[in-house]
Design an enzyme around this catalytic site. Structure first.
Site: not given
Length: 987
Positions: A630, A634-635, A746
């Site tokens: 991300g 991290e994801v 978005d």
């Protein structure tokens, strides 16, 4: 209360066992108490008095060999050295000294050099080579351990107390060592000397066994193994490890992934893996208890990984071993036929017993019995079924193409996923019917297309009510002036509903009739129609043409008036209900009360995090694997186990190290935004972890990931109604956000997540706070500066940063286009500036291939230039609900072709055989390059060889996806390839 007490007692017992297991073990290397003869240690005997070996009593009045010395003068050193002691590979050992010492003031010959201490040394050696003179009696080469002082001194008339001191020696590097004692004016007795090493005992914990370990350094690594009936999953498992400290204590918890094998569960606090009892099973290795066998299954022994179905019950090949066993359904009930000439409609009721499954389907078996009482045979391919003959979901089927005046036997069978496994075959209900005598098929609508002096081109309607397939048409045409003379009539056959009559007389009238031939034979000729060859003085084509043009113009004018009225009504309605934007781009609802609270309006943003996000203890979370990256770190995918709740998978966003306070606030702001939403189509926040590192945000786990990549992976695999269902979920989530006064900013397919049930959920609530930050991502960077997803953003938001719910509606229209094109990139390979220019010149994306017209019209509504003219999300949800309730409306498709249709986009070269010089170039152009190797291996080495490729050829190439087959075949048709080498075509 009694149960609670028992649980507490059990926990104390487990804790006590663990403490006893982990307590340090000792191995004695030397103990003078156990010696039964003289010690005969070495002294430096050149001076008197010296150390003297005598028999004495220890603290328990046991007889032991001791050394004592009482110096009157402390000016000289008196040494005592032990025999060689082997260290047993220990890097350090411990020395326990038991001694007494007389107080200087109590000695008869008190001297000012009297001391109440002595020194302890050691000397290392690989051999027992010490003598009375070697090594020298001095501090070097000996190594000093410590100066030992007495805690208790003996005095006249005082209590007799013993001193006990334990000292550590090390590091030891040679095979053995000597102990040396130096007295310089002390009067003392060395009652016992015990030398020992500490080691970590054998230990079982976390389903791992670790051996007894001697620490050879500050921390000694010990390698263990899994307990019986346990394993380490994975292709390259690492053995369990634990660390033994220098004090003989195990350090921290073991690093192990040992889990119980299928059929076994952890017990006794993860000390062993116990077999599942009879009637229970555990299908996978890993944590978790054994489960009771599902319905209609059992186990006859312990340690089962699955349960066997009971007689008469089965599992389908696609069923998981932990699902209940089921059986085939009973017969369908009460079949009702409705015969209409040579067609039939069958309806029936569902079985009384579905077998415990939900995948019930029906099949119809047809047998024809030509003679009464005679044998029946399968009906063959001439009989047609709607919707199908097998795999019928509903309880109705239409059958046509039957022969007239014939007896048929129809059997309706109910099936489910386990029907093929049953030995008895599917259960069915049979009925017999007889069709009516043959009814002729009449042909109508005979008309002239063109005429010349010697020919007529005629056309007629294809019969729509025929119960038979039309095999051929026959025309009879006769000269009108010659009456019905036999030689004036001619016959002609045609396989289609159009024919050209040639070799006719000039300016002659002809009487023409048509009849159709089916399996039942020829029908009757239709009504005779008279046509005339040219020149024709009474040609009515011009008036008809003028009439047609006038009608078309009238209809066009009517459509324009209706469209203008609808536009005015819609604009007026939206103007009345238009949102009022506040300074943050959020609109105000109803009485001006904002439902959504911006966390950055708090004086301390951390207060918003505490208010809207739940703190979770890090011990409840287990990270299993990294699945992506991300903006902040991290994801990962992991599991969340909160006491009292069911364990479930979660997605974990982590904040990478070295962050600033602002980055931490920005990272957690998404949680404080997400925590305010509760909706089935909005990603759910499970909680946050801020009390430990790394900082984490936990959300529900969506198995299929981002919507855009999921659609590209499954190109062509979903029906329009399924795609509309996905769009309806997204619209429902956005309707909720707009009613909460939240503007997403978005909205794109990449920010929609999909779970295993194809439920779409809106995610990624981080962009709204970062619009003014620079970015190198071309997806977001505009020439105007700032961080904006150009291809998804409304023109007013790009130009003036005017973000409202209406700008989210524009973005939703782009998402609709992405979904219907199965993840195609909006505006293809155009630059961001080209996209901005095209939108300003009123260009809008064309419909994707096979896109229903109603959906593309809804997209165009979302892309209205005036934001007040765009529909609200509540209107969009209603429109999609109407389409779902009327699936037939989705069959009306827009004009095919997903490519651009605007002058600004002419830089995209058309797809031609010349532009695709090779098969590889062509496949890359249509984004099917994954099949390049399959085409080349099958011999398709040039574009001309593709001319006659069929669906069957594609199946042989391994192209099984219907969407990919259609895309390839339509591309070949669009290319218009001429096969110039007939002999080389592959079939």
């Amino acid at each position: 209360m009694e149960l609670f007490s028992r649980n507490v007692a059990a926990l104390w017992i487990i804790l006590l066992e663990f403490l006893l297991e982990t307590a340090a073990d000792e191995e004695v290397l030397m103990n003078t108490k156990t010696e039964t003869s003289d010690l005969k240690w070495t002294t430096n005997s050149h001076s008197k008095p010296e150390w003297e070996e005598i028999s004495g009593l220890d603290e328990e009045n046991n007889s032991v060999r001791t050394y004592q010395i009482c110096q009157a003068d402390g000016s000289s050193s008196h040494w005592l050295r032990s025999k060689l002691i082997e260290r047993q590979e220990a890097s350090q050992v411990y020395v326990e000294l038991l001694f007494t010492m007389i107080e200087c003031s109590s000695r008869i010959t008190h001297h000012r050099s009297c001391k109440e201490t002595f020194n302890l040394y050691y000397y290392q050696s690989d051999t027992d080579d010490a003598t009375a003179t070697h090594p020298a009696w001095m501090e070097n080469p000996y190594t000093k351990v410590d100066t030992v002082a007495a805690d208790f001194l003996l005095r006249k008339g005082g209590e007799k107390k013993f001193n006990v001191k334990t000292l550590r020696l090390g590091p030891l590097t040679k095979l053995g060592f000597y102990l040396a004692f130096q007295a310089q004016g002390a009067c003392m007795a060395l009652l016992s000397v015990r030398v020992f090493l500490k080691k970590c005992p054998a230990l079982t914990c976390s389903l791992s066994v670790f051996p007894e370990t001697v620490p050879r350094s500050l921390v000694q690594e010990a390698v263990g193994q899994c307990v019986a009936n346990a394993e380490q999953p994975g292709p390259n498992p690492r053995p369990p490890k634990m660390f033994c400290g220098e004090d003989g204590q195990w350090v921290d918890q073991p690093t192990t992934t040992c889990t119980c094998l299928p059929g076994f569960e952890a017990s006794h606090g993860e000390l062993e893996c116990r077999a599942c009892p009879v009637g229970h099973f555990k299908m996978r290795s890993g944590p978790g208890p054994c489960s009771v066998c599902p319905d209609s299954s059992h186990t006859g022994e312990t340690g089962s990984a699955s349960c066997v179905c009971r007689p008469g019950f089965y599992r389908a090949p696609a069923d998981s071993p932990d699902t209940p066993c089921t059986r085939p359904p009973s017969s369908p009930r009460s079949p009702v036929p409705q015969v209409n000439d040579t067609s039939l409609t069958l309806e029936w009721s569902e079985p009384l017993d579905s077998g415990g499954r939900s995948d019930l389907t029906y099949s119809v078996e047809c047998r024809m019995c030509p003679a009464p009482g005679g044998p029946c045979a399968p009906c063959g391919d001439g009989v047609n079924y709607q919707p199908s003959q097998t795999g019928i979901q509903g309880r109705r089927v239409s059958i046509w193409g039957l022969r007239p005046h014939t007896t048929y036997s129809f059997t309706v069978m109910a099936l489910n996923g386990v029907s093929p496994l049953s030995q008895q075959g599917p259960a069915g209900e049979t009925i017999n019917i007889t069709t009516s005598p043959n009814i002729p098929v009449l042909v109508s609508g005979l008309r002239k297309i063109t005429a010349t002096e010697s020919s007529l081109t005629l056309h007629w309607n294809t019969p729509t009510q025929s119960h038979y397939r039309i095999l051929q048409y026959q025309l009879r045409y006769c000269e009108k002036e010659r009456g019905s003379e036999e030689n004036s009539c001619h016959y002609m056959e045609s396989n289609i509903n159009e024919v050209v009559l040639s070799d006719l007389r000039r300016a002659t009238q002809y009487e023409v009739q048509v009849r159709a031939r089916t399996l039942a034979g020829y029908g009757s000729f239709g009504q005779a129609v008279i046509f005339r060859t040219l020149p024709d003085e009474d040609d009515s084509s011009s008036p008809l043409l003028v009439t047609g043009i006038l009608i078309a113009m009238g209809m066009l004018l009517l459509i324009i008036v209706i469209a203008a009225a609808i536009y005015c009504i819609r604009k007026q309605s939206h103007f009345k209900d238009a949102e009022t934007s506040d300074k943050n781009g959020q609109y105000l609802m109803g009485h001006g009360v904002k439902v959504y609270i911006d966390p950055f309006t708090y004086e301390d943003p951390n207060e918003a995090v505490r208010e809207f996000a739940k703190e979770i203890d890090v011990s409840c979370v287990k990270i299993e694997e990294v699945i992506g990256a991300g903006e902040f770190g991290e994801v990962c995918r992991g599991r969340l186990r909160i006491p009292g709740k069911k364990e479930n998978y979660v997605a974990i966003k982590t904040l990478k190290g070295g962050y600033t306070d602002k980055q931490r606030r920005d990272f957690l702001s998404e949680a404080s935004i997400m925590g305010q939403f509760q909706h089935p189509n909005i990603i759910h926040l499970e909680g946050i972890i801020t009390a430990s590192c790394p900082v984490m945000i936990l959300t529900e786990f969506m198995e299929n990931g981002a919507l855009d990549s999921f659609l590209r992976l499954n190109d062509g695999q979903f029906t329009p109604i399924q795609l509309v269902g996905m769009l309806r979920g997204i619209a429902s989530g956005m309707k909720y956000l707009s009613e909460m006064s939240y503007v997403h900013r978005d909205l794109a397919a990449r920010n929609i997540l999909v779970n295993s049930n194809l439920v779409c959920k809106v995610s990624d609530f981080g962009l709204s706070r970062f619009l003014q930050e620079n970015s190198s991502d071309p997806t977001y960077t505009s020439s105007l500066g700032g961080k904006i997803p150009i291809r998804w953003t409304a023109p007013e938001a790009i130009a003036f940063r005017k973000f409202t719910s209406a700008s989210d509606v524009w973005s939703y229209g782009i998402v609709m286009w992405e979904v219907m094109s199965f993840g195609e990139r909006p505006y293809w390979d155009m630059s961001n500036q080209d996209v901005i220019n095209a939108i300003e010149q009123d260009y809008r994306l064309p419909p994707p291939p096979d896109c229903p017209t109603h959906l593309h019209q809804l997209m165009l509504d979302c892309w209205q230039k005036e934001r007040t003219a765009r529909p609200r999300f509540s209107n969009i949800v209603s429109a999609l609900d109407k389409l779902i309730r009327n699936p037939a409306s989705l069959k009306i498709t827009a004009q095919e072709g997903a490519g651009p249709s605007h002058p600004l986009l002419d830089q995209r070269s058309p797809l031609t055989p010349a532009s695709c010089g090779t098969v590889a170039d062509w496949l890359r152009a249509i984004k099917m390059e994954r099949y390049e190797e399959s085409f080349l291996q099958a011999g398709y080495t040039s574009m001309q060889l593709l001319a006659h490729i069929t669906t069957e050829d594609l199946l042989r190439l391994g192209i099984t996806l219907a969407g990919h087959q259609k895309k390839i075949l339509s591309s070949i048709e669009a290319l218009g390839i001429q096969n110039q080498t007939p002999g080389n075509v592959l079939y």
